[in-house]
Design a protein around this motif. Structure first.
Motif, PDB file in Angstrom:
ATOM      1  N   GLU A 117      -0.255  96.842  -6.214  1.00 27.78           N
ATOM      2  CA  GLU A 117      -0.170  95.492  -6.657  1.00 27.78           C
ATOM      3  C   GLU A 117      -0.934  94.621  -5.692  1.00 27.78           C
ATOM      4  O   GLU A 117      -1.170  94.867  -4.583  1.00 27.78           O
ATOM      5  CB  GLU A 117       1.265  95.047  -6.747  1.00 27.78           C
ATOM      6  CG  GLU A 117       2.138  95.815  -7.775  1.00 27.78           C
ATOM      7  CD  GLU A 117       3.553  95.182  -7.922  1.00 27.78           C
ATOM      8  OE1 GLU A 117       3.653  93.845  -8.125  1.00 27.78           O
ATOM      9  OE2 GLU A 117       4.428  96.165  -7.603  1.00 27.78           O
ATOM     10  N   LEU A 118      -1.267  93.222  -6.283  1.00 26.70           N
ATOM     11  CA  LEU A 118      -1.896  92.246  -5.628  1.00 26.70           C
ATOM     12  C   LEU A 118      -1.028  91.499  -4.711  1.00 26.70           C
ATOM     13  O   LEU A 118      -0.065  91.207  -5.203  1.00 26.70           O
ATOM     14  CB  LEU A 118      -2.842  91.426  -6.543  1.00 26.70           C
ATOM     15  CG  LEU A 118      -4.025  92.284  -7.338  1.00 26.70           C
ATOM     16  CD1 LEU A 118      -4.710  91.257  -8.251  1.00 26.70           C
ATOM     17  CD2 LEU A 118      -4.954  92.689  -6.425  1.00 26.70           C
ATOM     18  N   VAL A 119      -1.273  91.119  -3.690  1.00 27.92           N
ATOM     19  CA  VAL A 119      -0.554  90.466  -2.621  1.00 27.92           C
ATOM     20  C   VAL A 119      -1.129  89.186  -2.023  1.00 27.92           C
ATOM     21  O   VAL A 119      -2.259  89.629  -1.626  1.00 27.92           O
ATOM     22  CB  VAL A 119       0.030  91.407  -1.578  1.00 27.92           C
ATOM     23  CG1 VAL A 119      -0.502  92.019  -0.618  1.00 27.92           C
ATOM     24  CG2 VAL A 119       1.240  90.646  -1.022  1.00 27.92           C
ATOM     25  N   LYS A 120      -0.432  88.063  -1.700  1.00 23.08           N
ATOM     26  CA  LYS A 120      -1.042  87.153  -1.099  1.00 23.08           C
ATOM     27  C   LYS A 120      -0.231  86.936   0.401  1.00 23.08           C
ATOM     28  O   LYS A 120       1.030  86.965   0.226  1.00 23.08           O
ATOM     29  CB  LYS A 120      -1.076  85.735  -1.757  1.00 23.08           C
ATOM     30  CG  LYS A 120      -2.188  85.595  -2.763  1.00 23.08           C
ATOM     31  CD  LYS A 120      -2.061  84.345  -3.538  1.00 23.08           C
ATOM     32  CE  LYS A 120      -3.049  84.357  -4.617  1.00 23.08           C
ATOM     33  NZ  LYS A 120      -2.948  82.816  -5.137  1.00 23.08           N
ATOM     34  N   ILE A 121      -0.759  87.038   1.588  1.00 24.33           N
ATOM     35  CA  ILE A 121       0.108  86.988   2.862  1.00 24.33           C
ATOM     36  C   ILE A 121      -0.476  85.842   3.871  1.00 24.33           C
ATOM     37  O   ILE A 121      -1.686  85.682   3.852  1.00 24.33           O
ATOM     38  CB  ILE A 121      -0.247  88.293   3.252  1.00 24.33           C
ATOM     39  CG1 ILE A 121       0.321  89.541   2.634  1.00 24.33           C
ATOM     40  CG2 ILE A 121       0.269  88.417   4.876  1.00 24.33           C
ATOM     41  CD1 ILE A 121      -0.057  90.737   3.183  1.00 24.33           C
ATOM     42  N   THR A 122       0.669  85.358   4.366  1.00 23.53           N
ATOM     43  CA  THR A 122       0.166  84.260   5.492  1.00 23.53           C
ATOM     44  C   THR A 122       0.858  84.999   6.795  1.00 23.53           C
ATOM     45  O   THR A 122       2.045  85.381   6.752  1.00 23.53           O
ATOM     46  CB  THR A 122       1.157  83.105   5.331  1.00 23.53           C
ATOM     47  OG1 THR A 122       0.759  82.546   3.888  1.00 23.53           O
ATOM     48  CG2 THR A 122       0.939  81.958   6.221  1.00 23.53           C
ATOM     49  N   LEU A 123      -0.069  85.181   7.565  1.00 21.78           N
ATOM     50  CA  LEU A 123       0.378  85.652   8.782  1.00 21.78           C
ATOM     51  C   LEU A 123       0.901  84.653   9.742  1.00 21.78           C
ATOM     52  O   LEU A 123       0.755  83.346   9.518  1.00 21.78           O
ATOM     53  CB  LEU A 123      -0.971  86.430   9.779  1.00 21.78           C
ATOM     54  CG  LEU A 123      -1.586  87.593   8.712  1.00 21.78           C
ATOM     55  CD1 LEU A 123      -2.793  87.983   9.537  1.00 21.78           C
ATOM     56  CD2 LEU A 123      -0.691  88.591   8.624  1.00 21.78           C
ATOM     57  N   LYS A 124       1.791  85.018  10.441  1.00 21.73           N
ATOM     58  CA  LYS A 124       2.386  84.208  11.673  1.00 21.73           C
ATOM     59  C   LYS A 124       1.635  83.295  12.371  1.00 21.73           C
ATOM     60  O   LYS A 124       1.941  82.357  12.960  1.00 21.73           O
ATOM     61  CB  LYS A 124       3.169  85.193  12.728  1.00 21.73           C
ATOM     62  CG  LYS A 124       4.564  85.406  12.000  1.00 21.73           C
ATOM     63  CD  LYS A 124       5.568  86.420  12.860  1.00 21.73           C
ATOM     64  CE  LYS A 124       6.570  87.064  12.186  1.00 21.73           C
ATOM     65  NZ  LYS A 124       7.387  87.764  13.149  1.00 21.73           N
ATOM     66  N   ASN A 125       0.212  83.801  12.466  1.00 23.18           N
ATOM     67  CA  ASN A 125      -0.850  83.011  13.250  1.00 23.18           C
ATOM     68  C   ASN A 125      -1.466  81.861  12.244  1.00 23.18           C
ATOM     69  O   ASN A 125      -2.539  81.249  12.611  1.00 23.18           O
ATOM     70  CB  ASN A 125      -1.988  83.886  14.087  1.00 23.18           C
ATOM     71  CG  ASN A 125      -2.579  84.502  12.913  1.00 23.18           C
ATOM     72  OD1 ASN A 125      -2.565  84.438  11.778  1.00 23.18           O
ATOM     73  ND2 ASN A 125      -3.579  85.470  13.404  1.00 23.18           N
ATOM     74  N   GLY A 126      -0.929  81.818  11.031  1.00 21.88           N
ATOM     75  CA  GLY A 126      -1.698  80.881  10.076  1.00 21.88           C
ATOM     76  C   GLY A 126      -2.429  81.460   8.993  1.00 21.88           C
ATOM     77  O   GLY A 126      -2.912  80.945   8.096  1.00 21.88           O
TER      78      GLY A 126
END
Length: 140
Positions: free
Chosen positions: A90-99
């Motif tokens: 599946e496709l995913v959008k991720i925001t990391l803790k560093n922004g």
């Protein structure tokens, strides 16, 4: 403590997540389930019938509540390792803790390492502990 994984398995579905929320001064206990070819109304009803008498004895909260069983939807939050494991391809959008923001197709998730293929066909690895939030998405 109720073993939601085992109860879901009895109904032929996988436990995805649960939450207890308050809407319009009502307590709602939601249980989200998944299944390889999609969840249908019969799946939700079967788990609801199995869970309801158990929750009467072992409620998730004090006071009255409403039980809701449903699919988490096509576009859903990924918050646990099992959410990622069950979302391969599946496709995913991720925001990391560093922004930093990244997106791509989930190739694998093993030992808390997520492997993605980006739109540029690059393969990247992300440690689960570095993820602030993640959500699947559909390209229309």
């Amino acid at each position: 403590m109720i073993d939601l994984n085992a109860l879901c398995s009895e109904c032929g579905v996988k436990f995805y997540a649960d939450e207890l929320i308050s809407e319009n001064s009502r307590q709602i206990y939601r249980v989200y389930i998944t299944k390889k070819n999609g969840v249908n109304l019969d799946d939700c009803e079967a788990l609801s019938r199995l869970l309801s008498p158990i929750l009467d004895v072992e409620p998730p909260t004090s006071g009255a509540f409403t039980l809701e069983v449903s699919s988490p939807g096509l576009e859903r939050k990924l918050t646990t390792p099992s959410n990622f494991e069950n979302s391969l391809g599946e496709l995913v959008k991720i925001t990391l803790k560093n922004g930093e923001k990244i997106s791509g197709e989930i190739l694998s998730f093993k030992d808390e390492i997520l492997k993605l293929k980006t739109a540029e066909n690059n393969e990247i690895s992300v440690n689960f502990n570095e993820i602030k939030k993640a959500k699947t998405y559909i390209e229309w």
